[in-house]
Design a protein around this motif. Structure first.
Motif, PDB file in Angstrom:
ATOM      1  N   ALA A  75      34.482  -1.805  12.665  1.00  0.00           N
ATOM      2  CA  ALA A  75      33.552  -2.722  12.008  1.00  0.00           C
ATOM      3  C   ALA A  75      33.453  -4.057  12.736  1.00  0.00           C
ATOM      4  O   ALA A  75      32.380  -4.662  12.792  1.00  0.00           O
ATOM      5  CB  ALA A  75      33.978  -2.943  10.561  1.00  0.00           C
ATOM      6  N   ASP A  76      34.569  -4.508  13.293  1.00  0.00           N
ATOM      7  CA  ASP A  76      34.556  -5.796  13.994  1.00  0.00           C
ATOM      8  C   ASP A  76      33.673  -5.740  15.237  1.00  0.00           C
ATOM      9  O   ASP A  76      32.942  -6.697  15.538  1.00  0.00           O
ATOM     10  CB  ASP A  76      35.978  -6.202  14.392  1.00  0.00           C
ATOM     11  CG  ASP A  76      36.818  -6.620  13.194  1.00  0.00           C
ATOM     12  OD1 ASP A  76      36.227  -6.954  12.143  1.00  0.00           O
ATOM     13  OD2 ASP A  76      38.059  -6.601  13.301  1.00  0.00           O
ATOM     14  N   SER A  77      33.742  -4.628  15.958  1.00  0.00           N
ATOM     15  CA  SER A  77      32.912  -4.472  17.144  1.00  0.00           C
ATOM     16  C   SER A  77      31.434  -4.430  16.766  1.00  0.00           C
ATOM     17  O   SER A  77      30.581  -5.063  17.421  1.00  0.00           O
ATOM     18  CB  SER A  77      33.295  -3.196  17.897  1.00  0.00           C
ATOM     19  OG  SER A  77      32.444  -2.981  19.002  1.00  0.00           O
ATOM     20  N   ALA A  78      31.118  -3.691  15.702  1.00  0.00           N
ATOM     21  CA  ALA A  78      29.732  -3.605  15.241  1.00  0.00           C
ATOM     22  C   ALA A  78      29.220  -4.974  14.819  1.00  0.00           C
ATOM     23  O   ALA A  78      28.075  -5.342  15.114  1.00  0.00           O
ATOM     24  CB  ALA A  78      29.631  -2.617  14.086  1.00  0.00           C
ATOM     25  N   LYS A  79      30.068  -5.726  14.131  1.00  0.00           N
ATOM     26  CA  LYS A  79      29.662  -7.071  13.696  1.00  0.00           C
ATOM     27  C   LYS A  79      29.417  -7.984  14.895  1.00  0.00           C
ATOM     28  O   LYS A  79      28.441  -8.744  14.918  1.00  0.00           O
ATOM     29  CB  LYS A  79      30.748  -7.665  12.798  1.00  0.00           C
ATOM     30  CG  LYS A  79      30.372  -9.020  12.220  1.00  0.00           C
ATOM     31  CD  LYS A  79      31.418  -9.504  11.222  1.00  0.00           C
ATOM     32  CE  LYS A  79      30.988 -10.830  10.598  1.00  0.00           C
ATOM     33  NZ  LYS A  79      31.981 -11.289   9.577  1.00  0.00           N
ATOM     34  N   LYS A  80      30.271  -7.891  15.884  1.00  0.00           N
ATOM     35  CA  LYS A  80      30.127  -8.721  17.089  1.00  0.00           C
ATOM     36  C   LYS A  80      28.825  -8.400  17.813  1.00  0.00           C
ATOM     37  O   LYS A  80      28.098  -9.295  18.249  1.00  0.00           O
ATOM     38  CB  LYS A  80      31.323  -8.497  18.005  1.00  0.00           C
ATOM     39  CG  LYS A  80      31.301  -9.343  19.265  1.00  0.00           C
ATOM     40  CD  LYS A  80      32.547  -9.101  20.111  1.00  0.00           C
ATOM     41  CE  LYS A  80      32.510  -9.942  21.387  1.00  0.00           C
ATOM     42  NZ  LYS A  80      33.727  -9.703  22.218  1.00  0.00           N
ATOM     43  N   LYS A  81      28.542  -7.103  17.939  1.00  0.00           N
ATOM     44  CA  LYS A  81      27.328  -6.695  18.653  1.00  0.00           C
ATOM     45  C   LYS A  81      26.061  -7.107  17.896  1.00  0.00           C
ATOM     46  O   LYS A  81      25.100  -7.601  18.486  1.00  0.00           O
ATOM     47  CB  LYS A  81      27.349  -5.178  18.873  1.00  0.00           C
ATOM     48  CG  LYS A  81      28.341  -4.709  19.929  1.00  0.00           C
ATOM     49  CD  LYS A  81      28.312  -3.190  20.068  1.00  0.00           C
ATOM     50  CE  LYS A  81      29.263  -2.710  21.147  1.00  0.00           C
ATOM     51  NZ  LYS A  81      28.848  -3.148  22.489  1.00  0.00           N
ATOM     52  N   CYS A 115      19.744   0.178  12.734  1.00  0.00           N
ATOM     53  CA  CYS A 115      19.776  -1.171  13.304  1.00  0.00           C
ATOM     54  C   CYS A 115      19.528  -2.216  12.219  1.00  0.00           C
ATOM     55  O   CYS A 115      20.229  -3.226  12.139  1.00  0.00           O
ATOM     56  CB  CYS A 115      18.730  -1.319  14.403  1.00  0.00           C
ATOM     57  SG  CYS A 115      19.092  -0.423  15.922  1.00  0.00           S
ATOM     58  N   LYS A 116      18.519  -1.958  11.391  1.00  0.00           N
ATOM     59  CA  LYS A 116      18.225  -2.931  10.332  1.00  0.00           C
ATOM     60  C   LYS A 116      19.409  -3.066   9.384  1.00  0.00           C
ATOM     61  O   LYS A 116      19.817  -4.180   9.030  1.00  0.00           O
ATOM     62  CB  LYS A 116      16.981  -2.525   9.549  1.00  0.00           C
ATOM     63  CG  LYS A 116      16.634  -3.550   8.468  1.00  0.00           C
ATOM     64  CD  LYS A 116      15.460  -3.155   7.609  1.00  0.00           C
ATOM     65  CE  LYS A 116      15.245  -4.213   6.521  1.00  0.00           C
ATOM     66  NZ  LYS A 116      14.179  -3.855   5.571  1.00  0.00           N
ATOM     67  N   TYR A 117      19.965  -1.943   8.980  1.00  0.00           N
ATOM     68  CA  TYR A 117      21.113  -1.965   8.070  1.00  0.00           C
ATOM     69  C   TYR A 117      22.262  -2.775   8.673  1.00  0.00           C
ATOM     70  O   TYR A 117      22.865  -3.628   8.005  1.00  0.00           O
ATOM     71  CB  TYR A 117      21.576  -0.541   7.785  1.00  0.00           C
ATOM     72  CG  TYR A 117      22.883  -0.477   7.020  1.00  0.00           C
ATOM     73  CD1 TYR A 117      22.908  -0.637   5.634  1.00  0.00           C
ATOM     74  CD2 TYR A 117      24.084  -0.286   7.689  1.00  0.00           C
ATOM     75  CE1 TYR A 117      24.100  -0.597   4.934  1.00  0.00           C
ATOM     76  CE2 TYR A 117      25.285  -0.250   6.998  1.00  0.00           C
ATOM     77  CZ  TYR A 117      25.298  -0.400   5.621  1.00  0.00           C
ATOM     78  OH  TYR A 117      26.481  -0.377   4.940  1.00  0.00           O
ATOM     79  N   ASN A 118      22.564  -2.517   9.940  1.00  0.00           N
ATOM     80  CA  ASN A 118      23.701  -3.171  10.569  1.00  0.00           C
ATOM     81  C   ASN A 118      23.461  -4.664  10.762  1.00  0.00           C
ATOM     82  O   ASN A 118      24.361  -5.481  10.537  1.00  0.00           O
ATOM     83  CB  ASN A 118      23.992  -2.515  11.926  1.00  0.00           C
ATOM     84  CG  ASN A 118      25.388  -2.802  12.423  1.00  0.00           C
ATOM     85  OD1 ASN A 118      26.346  -2.793  11.660  1.00  0.00           O
ATOM     86  ND2 ASN A 118      25.515  -3.076  13.714  1.00  0.00           N
ATOM     87  N   LEU A 119      22.246  -5.037  11.143  1.00  0.00           N
ATOM     88  CA  LEU A 119      21.943  -6.457  11.329  1.00  0.00           C
ATOM     89  C   LEU A 119      22.005  -7.210  10.007  1.00  0.00           C
ATOM     90  O   LEU A 119      22.588  -8.292   9.916  1.00  0.00           O
ATOM     91  CB  LEU A 119      20.558  -6.617  11.958  1.00  0.00           C
ATOM     92  CG  LEU A 119      20.422  -6.204  13.425  1.00  0.00           C
ATOM     93  CD1 LEU A 119      18.950  -6.185  13.838  1.00  0.00           C
ATOM     94  CD2 LEU A 119      21.203  -7.138  14.334  1.00  0.00           C
TER      95      LEU A 119
END
Length: 268
Positions: A206-212, A235-239
């Protein structure tokens, strides 16, 4: 103008706006989206192993259905488009894979004719550019988004692998910026527009996804963007989940607003 249409699973649940406004806008622009009968999940991700066939059969059946109708196949979700386009390429270029896939499908209750990659696959954005034309879209605009600074977010799957997707220049794509201009807004070009948001590693890291994802939204914001548009539900969900500093919407929502079929604002 009729095209076969593959909506995909997420557009029935979390990404309804992507589908709803794709349909409404297509109608205004003179395109009939003929939803494929009894479609199934595309598989979610293209597995590159040559001997992995079962997860690709639903995509092949959709492609074969479009072939039977004599129509191109249009998708709007980035992930579905990537899976279907790569599967179609495999059916065109890998005789062994195609033979095994057709053998599987010959055992269906209602088997289709042998399929070998004949269907032309378009993403909805490609349909707007190549079949409708951005000039026609510009002429149909009722609510030009003049002065609105919009950042196009391509992400990974629309563009890669470039030799298969052939969507646009992998390093310097322009199709979404041209779309943004057609509806009267101002495109914002920023360094992270075709970088990964980290969506596919969100569960394990999750930390890597948040950083990206933060790198993407911060990059757009630092270049003056008021809004990010995407074609990818993940992409929308993650952003959004990782608190994008810029509002994120689907490109179909923005198109619907410009064409006058979306009354509410695009604020999250």
């Amino acid at each position: 103008m009729k095209v076969s249409y593959f909506p995909g699973c997420t557009l029935r649940t979390k990404a309804k706006e992507l589908d709803t406004y794709a349909r409404k806008c297509a109608e205004i622009l003179g395109v009939e989206l003929c939803e494929i009968k009894d479609w199934q999940c595309c598989g979610g991700v293209f597995v590159s192993a040559r001997d992995e066939i079962s997860s690709k059969l639903s995509s092949i059946r959709a492609l074969a259905s479009a072939k039977a109708e004599g129509q191109p196949l249009v998708t709007v979700c980035s992930a579905c488009h990537n899976v279907i386009k790569q599967t179609n390429y495999a059916m065109q270029t890998d005789e062994d894979f195609a033979a095994k896939a057709n053998l599987y499908m010959s055992q269906d209750k209602e088997p289709v004719k042998s399929y070998n990659g004949e269907t032309v696959v378009y993403h909805y954005l490609e349909m707007l550019r190549d079949m409708v034309g951005f000039d026609k879209i510009k002429a149909a605009v009722k609510n030009p988004l003049t002065g609105k600074k919009v950042a196009a977010y391509y992400g990974c799957m629309l563009l890669r692998p470039g030799t298969v997707m052939k969507f646009d220049d992998v390093e310097n794509p322009q199709i979404m910026e041209d779309f943004i201009r057609a509806i009267g807004a101002q495109p914002v070009v920023y360094p992270q527009r075709n970088e990964c948001c980290g969506g596919y590693v969100a569960l394990e890291d999750a930390d890597s996804a948040k950083k990206k994802s933060k790198a993407v939204s911060d990059s757009a914001a630092s270049h003056g963007s008021e809004l990010i548009v995407t074609a990818c539900p993940l992409c929308k969900y993650n952003l959004v989940k990782n608190e994008s500093s810029v509002p994120v919407v689907y490109f179909t929502e923005l198109l619907a607003e410009a064409l006058g079929v979306k009354e509410d604002s695009h604020a999250e």
